[in-house]
Motif scaffolding. Structure first.
Motif, short mmCIF file in Angstrom:
data_model
loop_
_atom_site.label_atom_id
_atom_site.label_comp_id
_atom_site.label_asym_id
_atom_site.label_seq_id
_atom_site.Cartn_x
_atom_site.Cartn_y
_atom_site.Cartn_z
N ASN A 115 0.79 -1.24 0.00
CA ASN A 115 0.00 0.00 0.00
C ASN A 115 0.82 1.29 0.00
N THR A 116 2.14 1.18 0.04
CA THR A 116 2.97 2.39 0.03
C THR A 116 4.13 2.18 -0.93
N ASP A 117 4.92 3.24 -1.13
CA ASP A 117 6.10 3.11 -2.00
C ASP A 117 7.37 2.80 -1.19
N ILE A 118 7.20 2.45 0.07
CA ILE A 118 8.37 2.12 0.91
C ILE A 118 9.05 0.86 0.39
N LEU A 119 10.38 0.93 0.29
CA LEU A 119 11.16 -0.17 -0.27
C LEU A 119 11.90 -0.98 0.79
N ARG A 120 12.09 -0.36 1.95
CA ARG A 120 12.93 -1.00 2.98
C ARG A 120 12.34 -0.72 4.36
N ILE A 121 12.12 -1.78 5.12
CA ILE A 121 11.66 -1.64 6.51
C ILE A 121 12.79 -2.18 7.39
N PHE A 122 13.19 -1.38 8.38
CA PHE A 122 14.24 -1.86 9.28
C PHE A 122 13.81 -1.78 10.73
N ALA A 123 14.49 -2.55 11.55
CA ALA A 123 14.25 -2.51 13.00
C ALA A 123 15.60 -2.67 13.69
N GLU A 124 15.70 -2.07 14.86
CA GLU A 124 16.97 -2.11 15.60
C GLU A 124 16.74 -2.57 17.04
N PRO A 125 16.51 -3.88 17.23
CA PRO A 125 16.38 -4.39 18.61
C PRO A 125 17.73 -4.36 19.32
N GLU A 172 6.13 -11.74 -3.60
CA GLU A 172 4.66 -11.76 -3.56
C GLU A 172 4.06 -10.37 -3.49
N TYR A 173 4.87 -9.36 -3.14
CA TYR A 173 4.34 -8.01 -3.07
C TYR A 173 4.50 -7.32 -4.42
N SER A 174 3.46 -6.61 -4.84
CA SER A 174 3.48 -6.01 -6.18
C SER A 174 4.52 -4.91 -6.28
N GLU A 175 5.06 -4.71 -7.47
CA GLU A 175 6.06 -3.66 -7.70
C GLU A 175 5.42 -2.29 -7.64
N VAL A 176 6.17 -1.30 -7.12
CA VAL A 176 5.70 0.10 -7.17
C VAL A 176 6.39 0.79 -8.33
#
Ligand SMILES: CC(C)(COP(=O)(O)OP(=O)(O)OC[C@H]1O[C@@H](n2cnc3c(N)ncnc32)[C@H](O)[C@@H]1OP(=O)(O)O)[C@@H](O)C(=O)NCCC(=O)NCCS
Length: 176
Positions: A115-125, A172-176
């Protein structure tokens, strides 16, 4: 157990306060949260999330049978990092160890990439936070490295782990 993510409602404030008013959760998060964490604090947070920029802040209640038992948010960065976003989350301690954190992370990443144009999700535990590192790995995130002595929490110098999931990792996620 049927776990979902949905938009926050003001009526979730009591459940949110009950979940977050717990040092076992706050010790694994950044500083700055009120302690004790009251129902008013929870209401202020929900209000801020409902008013936030809908292109930059994606904040969800994690629910079981529509009751909020946790929180997950994805926050877009700016400038050259505008298609990168940081994810944070927690689950009420009463519900730990039942796969709900993993389910929420997977559902949230799917929502963001679809649903967004975000390409990278990160987390820093924190590097010692085995449960958090584990749910990221189970959700397809890659550990890109250890950020040595990257934080001071409760007076202790701590390493953090940098985990990221790319949209291109998930065909599986569609291209933006
Ligand atoms: C991290 C957190 C969200 C995990 O939620 P959860 O619903 O318990 O997570 P899940 O049940 O989906 O998965 C936890 C996994 O970690 C494992 N785990 C938990 N504690 C562990 C430990 N001390 N050592 C090794 N593995 C551990 C569990 O066995 C499980 O793996 P499995 O499914 O292969 O058995 C929850 O513990 C939490 O809210 N912690 C406090 C806040 C926090 O750390 N937030 C993240 C900040 S980056």
């Amino acid at each position: 157990m049927n776990c979902n993510i949905r938009a926050w409602r003001m009526s979730d404030a009591a459940d949110l306060a009950a979940a977050l008013n717990n040092p076992n959760i706050q010790n694994n998060l950044r500083d700055g949260l009120p302690c004790p964490y009251t129902q008013k604090d929870a209401g202020d947070y929900i209000d801020a999330m409902l008013r936030a920029d809908k292109n930059a802040t994606f904040a969800f209640a994690i629910t079981v049978d529509d009751k909020a038992i946790g929180s997950i948010g994805v926050f877009r960065k700016d400038n050259i990092h505008s298609r990168t976003a940081e994810m944070g989350y927690y689950i009420s301690e009463l519900f730990w160890g039942q796969g709900l954190g993993t389910s929420a992370v997977k559902q949230t990443c799917k929502y963001i990439f679809e649903n967004t144009d975000i390409l990278r999700i990160f987390a820093e535990p924190f590097a010692y936070n085995t449960a958090s590192c584990h749910i990221l790995e189970k959700s397809g995130f890659l550990c890109e490295g250890i950020l040595r002595a990257n934080a001071v929490k409760n007076g202790k110098v701590l390493d953090m782990a940098l985990y990221a999931l790319l949209k291109s990792d998930c065909p599986e996620y569609s291209e933006v």
